[in-house]
Design a protein around this motif. Structure first.
Motif, PDB file in Angstrom:
ATOM      1  N   ASN A  48      95.025 -45.704  -2.657  1.00 31.05           N
ATOM      2  CA  ASN A  48      94.973 -46.440  -3.771  1.00 31.05           C
ATOM      3  C   ASN A  48      94.098 -46.521  -4.822  1.00 31.05           C
ATOM      4  O   ASN A  48      94.093 -47.150  -5.991  1.00 31.05           O
ATOM      5  CB  ASN A  48      95.147 -47.843  -2.135  1.00 31.05           C
ATOM      6  N   ASP A  49      92.601 -45.730  -4.559  1.00 30.40           N
ATOM      7  CA  ASP A  49      91.822 -45.983  -5.075  1.00 30.40           C
ATOM      8  C   ASP A  49      90.495 -44.961  -5.207  1.00 30.40           C
ATOM      9  O   ASP A  49      90.869 -44.903  -3.978  1.00 30.40           O
ATOM     10  CB  ASP A  49      91.267 -47.151  -5.343  1.00 30.40           C
ATOM     11  N   VAL A  50      90.319 -44.268  -6.336  1.00 25.28           N
ATOM     12  CA  VAL A  50      89.532 -43.475  -5.984  1.00 25.28           C
ATOM     13  C   VAL A  50      88.120 -43.657  -6.632  1.00 25.28           C
ATOM     14  O   VAL A  50      88.478 -44.071  -8.292  1.00 25.28           O
ATOM     15  CB  VAL A  50      89.866 -41.962  -6.379  1.00 25.28           C
ATOM     16  N   ARG A  51      87.214 -44.128  -6.366  1.00 27.79           N
ATOM     17  CA  ARG A  51      86.092 -43.942  -7.291  1.00 27.79           C
ATOM     18  C   ARG A  51      84.505 -43.045  -6.634  1.00 27.79           C
ATOM     19  O   ARG A  51      84.635 -42.567  -5.472  1.00 27.79           O
ATOM     20  CB  ARG A  51      85.049 -45.315  -6.876  1.00 27.79           C
ATOM     21  N   ALA A  52      84.340 -42.088  -8.259  1.00 30.88           N
ATOM     22  CA  ALA A  52      83.300 -41.496  -8.147  1.00 30.88           C
ATOM     23  C   ALA A  52      81.804 -41.606  -8.001  1.00 30.88           C
ATOM     24  O   ALA A  52      81.892 -42.304  -8.302  1.00 30.88           O
ATOM     25  CB  ALA A  52      82.939 -39.898  -8.392  1.00 30.88           C
ATOM     26  N   GLY A  53      80.994 -40.996  -6.766  1.00 32.86           N
ATOM     27  CA  GLY A  53      79.534 -41.138  -7.006  1.00 32.86           C
ATOM     28  C   GLY A  53      79.089 -39.988  -6.972  1.00 32.86           C
ATOM     29  O   GLY A  53      79.165 -39.377  -7.435  1.00 32.86           O
ATOM     30  N   ARG A  54      77.763 -40.685  -6.676  1.00 31.39           N
ATOM     31  CA  ARG A  54      76.547 -39.307  -6.782  1.00 31.39           C
ATOM     32  C   ARG A  54      75.406 -39.553  -5.041  1.00 31.39           C
ATOM     33  O   ARG A  54      75.484 -40.478  -5.282  1.00 31.39           O
ATOM     34  CB  ARG A  54      75.550 -39.252  -7.829  1.00 31.39           C
ATOM     35  N   LEU A  55      75.228 -38.132  -4.742  1.00 30.38           N
ATOM     36  CA  LEU A  55      74.809 -37.983  -3.434  1.00 30.38           C
ATOM     37  C   LEU A  55      73.222 -37.516  -4.021  1.00 30.38           C
ATOM     38  O   LEU A  55      74.218 -36.252  -4.304  1.00 30.38           O
ATOM     39  CB  LEU A  55      75.158 -37.547  -2.116  1.00 30.38           C
ATOM     40  N   ILE A  56      72.222 -37.903  -3.820  1.00 34.01           N
ATOM     41  CA  ILE A  56      70.835 -37.618  -3.525  1.00 34.01           C
ATOM     42  C   ILE A  56      70.350 -37.271  -2.975  1.00 34.01           C
ATOM     43  O   ILE A  56      69.656 -37.874  -1.897  1.00 34.01           O
ATOM     44  CB  ILE A  56      70.091 -38.234  -4.602  1.00 34.01           C
ATOM     45  N   GLU A  57      69.933 -36.080  -2.327  1.00 31.99           N
ATOM     46  CA  GLU A  57      69.200 -35.732  -1.352  1.00 31.99           C
ATOM     47  C   GLU A  57      68.330 -35.276  -1.170  1.00 31.99           C
ATOM     48  O   GLU A  57      67.506 -34.309  -2.127  1.00 31.99           O
ATOM     49  CB  GLU A  57      69.634 -34.612  -0.364  1.00 31.99           C
ATOM     50  N   MET A  58      66.759 -35.465  -0.629  1.00 34.72           N
ATOM     51  CA  MET A  58      65.318 -35.502  -0.650  1.00 34.72           C
ATOM     52  C   MET A  58      64.593 -34.986   0.214  1.00 34.72           C
ATOM     53  O   MET A  58      64.671 -36.335   0.946  1.00 34.72           O
ATOM     54  CB  MET A  58      64.715 -37.003  -1.686  1.00 34.72           C
ATOM     55  N   ASP A  59      63.879 -34.438   0.403  1.00 32.55           N
ATOM     56  CA  ASP A  59      62.656 -34.506   1.187  1.00 32.55           C
ATOM     57  C   ASP A  59      61.714 -35.109   1.027  1.00 32.55           C
ATOM     58  O   ASP A  59      60.634 -34.065  -0.434  1.00 32.55           O
ATOM     59  CB  ASP A  59      62.484 -33.039   1.736  1.00 32.55           C
ATOM     60  N   VAL A  60      61.302 -35.949   1.673  1.00 36.32           N
ATOM     61  CA  VAL A  60      59.752 -36.680   0.653  1.00 36.32           C
ATOM     62  C   VAL A  60      58.480 -36.400   2.691  1.00 36.32           C
ATOM     63  O   VAL A  60      59.184 -36.810   3.487  1.00 36.32           O
ATOM     64  CB  VAL A  60      59.761 -37.852   0.283  1.00 36.32           C
ATOM     65  N   ALA A  61      57.104 -36.819   1.510  1.00 35.17           N
ATOM     66  CA  ALA A  61      55.946 -36.600   2.616  1.00 35.17           C
ATOM     67  C   ALA A  61      56.995 -38.280   3.899  1.00 35.17           C
ATOM     68  O   ALA A  61      57.285 -38.874   3.385  1.00 35.17           O
ATOM     69  CB  ALA A  61      55.097 -37.003   2.057  1.00 35.17           C
ATOM     70  N   ASP A  62      56.208 -37.615   5.151  1.00 34.68           N
ATOM     71  CA  ASP A  62      56.551 -39.373   6.084  1.00 34.68           C
ATOM     72  C   ASP A  62      55.741 -40.887   5.315  1.00 34.68           C
ATOM     73  O   ASP A  62      56.216 -41.536   5.958  1.00 34.68           O
ATOM     74  CB  ASP A  62      55.765 -39.124   7.233  1.00 34.68           C
ATOM     75  N   SER A  63      54.319 -40.335   5.026  1.00 30.72           N
ATOM     76  CA  SER A  63      54.109 -41.232   4.562  1.00 30.72           C
ATOM     77  C   SER A  63      54.803 -42.374   3.517  1.00 30.72           C
ATOM     78  O   SER A  63      54.148 -43.688   2.754  1.00 30.72           O
ATOM     79  CB  SER A  63      52.787 -41.158   4.153  1.00 30.72           C
ATOM     80  N   THR A  64      56.287 -41.538   2.636  1.00 27.64           N
ATOM     81  CA  THR A  64      56.000 -42.583   1.540  1.00 27.64           C
ATOM     82  C   THR A  64      57.348 -43.749   2.062  1.00 27.64           C
ATOM     83  O   THR A  64      58.041 -43.651   2.959  1.00 27.64           O
ATOM     84  CB  THR A  64      57.491 -41.428   1.082  1.00 27.64           C
ATOM     85  N   THR A  65      56.395 -45.025   0.820  1.00 25.13           N
ATOM     86  CA  THR A  65      57.232 -46.497   1.400  1.00 25.13           C
ATOM     87  C   THR A  65      57.918 -46.522   1.538  1.00 25.13           C
ATOM     88  O   THR A  65      58.815 -45.606   0.453  1.00 25.13           O
ATOM     89  CB  THR A  65      55.852 -47.264   0.952  1.00 25.13           C
ATOM     90  N   ASP A  66      58.841 -47.683   1.857  1.00 25.52           N
ATOM     91  CA  ASP A  66      60.082 -48.447   0.750  1.00 25.52           C
ATOM     92  C   ASP A  66      59.743 -48.666  -0.205  1.00 25.52           C
ATOM     93  O   ASP A  66      61.091 -48.524  -1.163  1.00 25.52           O
ATOM     94  CB  ASP A  66      60.565 -49.209   2.263  1.00 25.52           C
ATOM     95  N   VAL A  67      59.272 -49.101  -1.173  1.00 32.19           N
ATOM     96  CA  VAL A  67      58.729 -49.573  -1.860  1.00 32.19           C
ATOM     97  C   VAL A  67      59.522 -48.458  -2.942  1.00 32.19           C
ATOM     98  O   VAL A  67      59.817 -48.618  -4.710  1.00 32.19           O
ATOM     99  CB  VAL A  67      57.225 -50.734  -2.144  1.00 32.19           C
ATOM    100  N   ALA A  68      58.435 -47.247  -2.810  1.00 32.80           N
ATOM    101  CA  ALA A  68      57.958 -46.119  -3.398  1.00 32.80           C
ATOM    102  C   ALA A  68      59.589 -45.645  -3.387  1.00 32.80           C
ATOM    103  O   ALA A  68      59.899 -45.592  -4.627  1.00 32.80           O
ATOM    104  CB  ALA A  68      57.168 -45.089  -2.764  1.00 32.80           C
TER     105      ALA A  68
END
Lengths: 226, 77
Positions: B34-54
């Motif tokens: 019915n419909d196709v929308r293309a997006g983007r997936l970005i995978e990151m490895d970050v320090a465990d201390s990285t905050t949600d805000v960051a």
């Protein structure tokens, strides 16, 4: 002091030399070539141009990486001080990504890269960049882009139109741009972004010289002796 | 910490790439798309201390263009 300009080169810019030559030929001024990694711009600039090309290989989004490069912080500061800034093609994409102009430039509606001369209508000839054109003038300027499909929400588009900030409109559908918008001004009128390349249309050997008046407008408007 | 950032086009924003993919699927004979929308997936490895805000700051300042895109942050175990 004569007219002093800077052309910014990002990795992947490819119209920077054409832009520098156009500014030099038309204004007779001095053009500094500035590298994207420079944190400072030359002093006393009248004009800054962000050229076309494929900065950073268009990674992430066209213009996204360039907009976060060191020199762009200086360009944003200069624009906010009132320095005249022109972004062409990738330069327009960089200006939207940097937040100096509203909207975004998406993949062309037809998916294909579009490279041809296109008809443009001068929608606003009261701006610093367009005063040497007549209102509603039809001109021909080439485009060469994959991501020139201008998008902004309806309220933003209405505001831009109401404030006379649509500088140029395509005379025919080119890339799916909302309301055929080809170039937009910022609220203060000192920043213009456009997909077509005026620097590629400045002498008969280019097939026309409809781009000249843009640079002449800036030169006249700023009142700087060449 | 493994992070996935899903970037998708906002509703109402036309998606030329999604439309082309849609046509290509139909060309291959797949029915009922019915419909196709293309997006983007970005995978990151970050320090465990990285905050949600960051993480949200990263999305707002670079990973997504909020004029046309939404983002969703997924923490992968």
């Amino acid at each position: 002091m004569g007219f002093t300009a800077a052309v910014i080169t990002f990795p992947g810019s490819n119209c920077d030399r054409d832009m520098a030559v156009a500014i030099e030929k038309i204004t007779g001024g001095t053009v500094h070539r500035v590298w994207h990694g420079d944190a400072d711009l030359p002093a006393g600039l009248d004009f800054i141009a962000l050229p076309g090309g494929f900065s950073y290989g268009d990674y992430l989004r066209s213009g996204a990486m360039a907009a976060r490069s060191p020199v762009m912080q200086a360009v944003v500061a200069a624009a906010n001080r009132g320095v005249t800034v022109l972004g062409v093609c990738n330069g327009f994409q960089v200006l939207t990504e940097a937040g100096l102009l509203p909207g975004a430039l998406m993949r062309n509606a037809g998916i294909r890269f579009v490279c041809r001369d296109v008809p443009l209508v001068v929608e606003n000839n009261q701006s610093l960049f367009t005063a040497r054109y007549s209102a509603g003038q039809h001109i021909t300027i080439p485009v060469a882009h994959h991501d020139g499909n201008y998008f902004a929400d309806a309220a933003t588009l209405d505001r831009l139109e109401g404030e006379g900030r649509v500088a140029f409109r395509y005379g025919e559908p080119v890339n799916g741009s909302q309301r055929n918008i080809a170039g937009v001004l910022n609220a203060a009128g000192n920043v213009l972004g456009m997909m077509p390349h005026p620097e590629r249309m400045i002498e008969p050997a280019h097939g026309g010289s409809d781009g000249r008046a843009l640079f002449e407008s800036v030169l006249t408007g700023l009142g700087v002796a060449a | 910490m493994k992070i996935r950032v899903h970037v998708s086009l906002k509703n109402g924003v036309l998606d030329p790439q999604g439309r082309a993919i849609h046509h290509a699927l139909e060309g291959l004979g797949f029915e009922g798309v019915n419909d196709v929308r293309a997006g983007r997936l970005i995978e990151m490895d970050v320090a465990d201390s990285t905050t949600d805000v960051a993480l949200e700051d990263m999305c707002r300042k670079l990973l997504a263009n909020q004029v046309i895109e939404n983002f969703r942050i997924e923490k992968v175990a």
